[in-house]
Structures are given as C-alpha cells and as structure tokens.
Design a protein around this motif. Sequence first.
Motif, PDB file in Angstrom:
ATOM      1  N   ILE A  88       4.611 -34.907 -17.726  1.00 35.76           N
ATOM      2  CA  ILE A  88       3.587 -35.880 -17.345  1.00 35.76           C
ATOM      3  C   ILE A  88       2.979 -35.497 -15.989  1.00 35.76           C
ATOM      4  O   ILE A  88       1.756 -35.552 -15.805  1.00 35.76           O
ATOM      5  CB  ILE A  88       4.162 -37.309 -17.319  1.00 35.76           C
ATOM      6  N   ALA A  89       3.817 -35.097 -15.052  1.00 33.03           N
ATOM      7  CA  ALA A  89       3.326 -34.660 -13.739  1.00 33.03           C
ATOM      8  C   ALA A  89       2.414 -33.442 -13.894  1.00 33.03           C
ATOM      9  O   ALA A  89       1.337 -33.375 -13.274  1.00 33.03           O
ATOM     10  CB  ALA A  89       4.495 -34.337 -12.807  1.00 33.03           C
TER      11      ALA A  89
ATOM     12  N   TRP B 146       0.478 -38.855  -6.037  1.00 30.73           N
ATOM     13  CA  TRP B 146       1.624 -39.762  -6.083  1.00 30.73           C
ATOM     14  C   TRP B 146       2.335 -39.677  -7.428  1.00 30.73           C
ATOM     15  O   TRP B 146       3.562 -39.735  -7.486  1.00 30.73           O
ATOM     16  CB  TRP B 146       1.194 -41.185  -5.776  1.00 30.73           C
ATOM     17  N   ILE B 147       1.571 -39.547  -8.506  1.00 30.75           N
ATOM     18  CA  ILE B 147       2.197 -39.365  -9.825  1.00 30.75           C
ATOM     19  C   ILE B 147       3.052 -38.105  -9.817  1.00 30.75           C
ATOM     20  O   ILE B 147       4.205 -38.117 -10.245  1.00 30.75           O
ATOM     21  CB  ILE B 147       1.123 -39.308 -10.935  1.00 30.75           C
ATOM     22  N   VAL B 148       2.487 -37.018  -9.320  1.00 33.17           N
ATOM     23  CA  VAL B 148       3.229 -35.755  -9.272  1.00 33.17           C
ATOM     24  C   VAL B 148       4.479 -35.912  -8.416  1.00 33.17           C
ATOM     25  O   VAL B 148       5.586 -35.557  -8.834  1.00 33.17           O
ATOM     26  CB  VAL B 148       2.335 -34.599  -8.752  1.00 33.17           C
ATOM     27  N   GLY B 149       4.328 -36.442  -7.227  1.00 29.01           N
ATOM     28  CA  GLY B 149       5.470 -36.586  -6.319  1.00 29.01           C
ATOM     29  C   GLY B 149       6.559 -37.488  -6.873  1.00 29.01           C
ATOM     30  O   GLY B 149       7.734 -37.104  -6.924  1.00 29.01           O
TER      31      GLY B 149
ATOM     32  N   MET C 222       9.733 -31.754   0.247  1.00 30.33           N
ATOM     33  CA  MET C 222       8.643 -31.307  -0.611  1.00 30.33           C
ATOM     34  C   MET C 222       7.883 -32.512  -1.188  1.00 30.33           C
ATOM     35  O   MET C 222       6.656 -32.587  -1.101  1.00 30.33           O
ATOM     36  CB  MET C 222       9.182 -30.441  -1.753  1.00 30.33           C
ATOM     37  N   VAL C 223       8.621 -33.455  -1.742  1.00 29.61           N
ATOM     38  CA  VAL C 223       7.991 -34.633  -2.341  1.00 29.61           C
ATOM     39  C   VAL C 223       7.293 -35.469  -1.270  1.00 29.61           C
ATOM     40  O   VAL C 223       6.166 -35.935  -1.485  1.00 29.61           O
ATOM     41  CB  VAL C 223       9.018 -35.466  -3.132  1.00 29.61           C
ATOM     42  N   ALA C 224       7.916 -35.642  -0.118  1.00 33.45           N
ATOM     43  CA  ALA C 224       7.269 -36.394   0.967  1.00 33.45           C
ATOM     44  C   ALA C 224       5.960 -35.727   1.371  1.00 33.45           C
ATOM     45  O   ALA C 224       4.948 -36.410   1.600  1.00 33.45           O
ATOM     46  CB  ALA C 224       8.213 -36.501   2.171  1.00 33.45           C
TER      47      ALA C 224
ATOM     48  N   GLY D 180      -1.369 -36.830  -0.586  1.00 33.95           N
ATOM     49  CA  GLY D 180      -2.096 -37.797  -1.404  1.00 33.95           C
ATOM     50  C   GLY D 180      -2.623 -38.975  -0.609  1.00 33.95           C
ATOM     51  O   GLY D 180      -3.698 -39.495  -0.889  1.00 33.95           O
ATOM     52  N   ALA D 181      -1.879 -39.379   0.404  1.00 33.71           N
ATOM     53  CA  ALA D 181      -2.283 -40.540   1.200  1.00 33.71           C
ATOM     54  C   ALA D 181      -3.353 -40.210   2.230  1.00 33.71           C
ATOM     55  O   ALA D 181      -4.149 -41.075   2.597  1.00 33.71           O
ATOM     56  CB  ALA D 181      -1.070 -41.133   1.910  1.00 33.71           C
ATOM     57  N   SER D 182      -3.403 -38.977   2.696  1.00 33.01           N
ATOM     58  CA  SER D 182      -4.289 -38.655   3.819  1.00 33.01           C
ATOM     59  C   SER D 182      -5.772 -38.936   3.562  1.00 33.01           C
ATOM     60  O   SER D 182      -6.449 -39.399   4.477  1.00 33.01           O
ATOM     61  CB  SER D 182      -4.074 -37.220   4.296  1.00 33.01           C
TER      62      SER D 182
END
Length: 159
Positions: free
Chosen positions: A10-11, A53-56, A78-80, A86-88
């Motif tokens: 899915i990611a 965010w979905i990927v992380g 890595m996930v962070a 994504g947030a930036s």
Amino acid sequence: MTIMNSLVFIAMFAIVAYVVAMVIKNKEIPESISSTVFNLDKKWKWVFSAVMWIVGFLLMPPLMEKVSDSTRFIAFFMVAGILFVGASPLVAKEKNTLHYVCAAVAGIASQLLVALNQPLLLLIWFLYIGYTLAAKDGSRNFFWVEVSCMLSVFVYCLT
C-alpha cells in the motif's frame, strides 16, 4: 501475503501513484519527489503530505518487525524524516532547511538500515549508477537517489 507485506505494498502504491500523477501533470520527471509539492495549487499541497505520512506510518510496523533490535532506532529516524518531509510544505511556502535536513536524515537512515540488516540490497544502487552513466546531462539525479533509497527499503521490507 502477510499483513506486513500488504502495508508495504500500500505504501509503495501510494508513492508510485503520486509520482506518476505528478509526472503526467508536469509532463516530466521531477527534480525530486518533494519538489512536486511546490508545483501544486495551495488547495492540493495536502496530498503530498498525506502520501508521505501514508508511506511513513505504513512502513513503521513492518520495519519494527523486521529490523534487528540494535537498528530499530535507525528505522525510527528514517520514518521520522519521512513524516517531517511530509509536514514541511504545510508550514513553509518553499523548501527550507528543515525540509532538507529531514530528507537527508530519511535517506541516510534508510541506507544505513539496509546496510546493517541486508547489505546485498545496496546493489540496487547499481540501477542509479547505470542511469547516471547513461544520462548525458545528469539531470534529475536527486529524484533517482530518492527512488533508490525507497526501493531498497521496500525490497528489504518484502524479503
């Protein structure tokens, strides 16, 4: 197929669908995956954040299950990094230092994670090297670096 593999697929689907949509929209391969967000209308910028965010979030459970105990903190970094990338765009109108630092953390941590857990997967980088040698102008190199990082992590999670 296990639940963890389903999360990885899915990611993968989310990021590939986003990149393909951006290539079609812009009629070219982007300089980087995150550069695509700055070509989107303001009302659509959230899509990039949602995909990251979905990927992380979907990669975290398979990574935590698969990595060695001594490398879990690397998977977390890595996930962070992916989540902050994504947030930036939600807090900045253009790429900024936070974005670059988080992207570097995600990329370096991903390859360190692969190198320490399944080093043969670093051979995926030969695809990037081949592309770089074949490309005459060297453009879009960073996009292919990102693809190589993501591909090695996806393959690691699935093997």
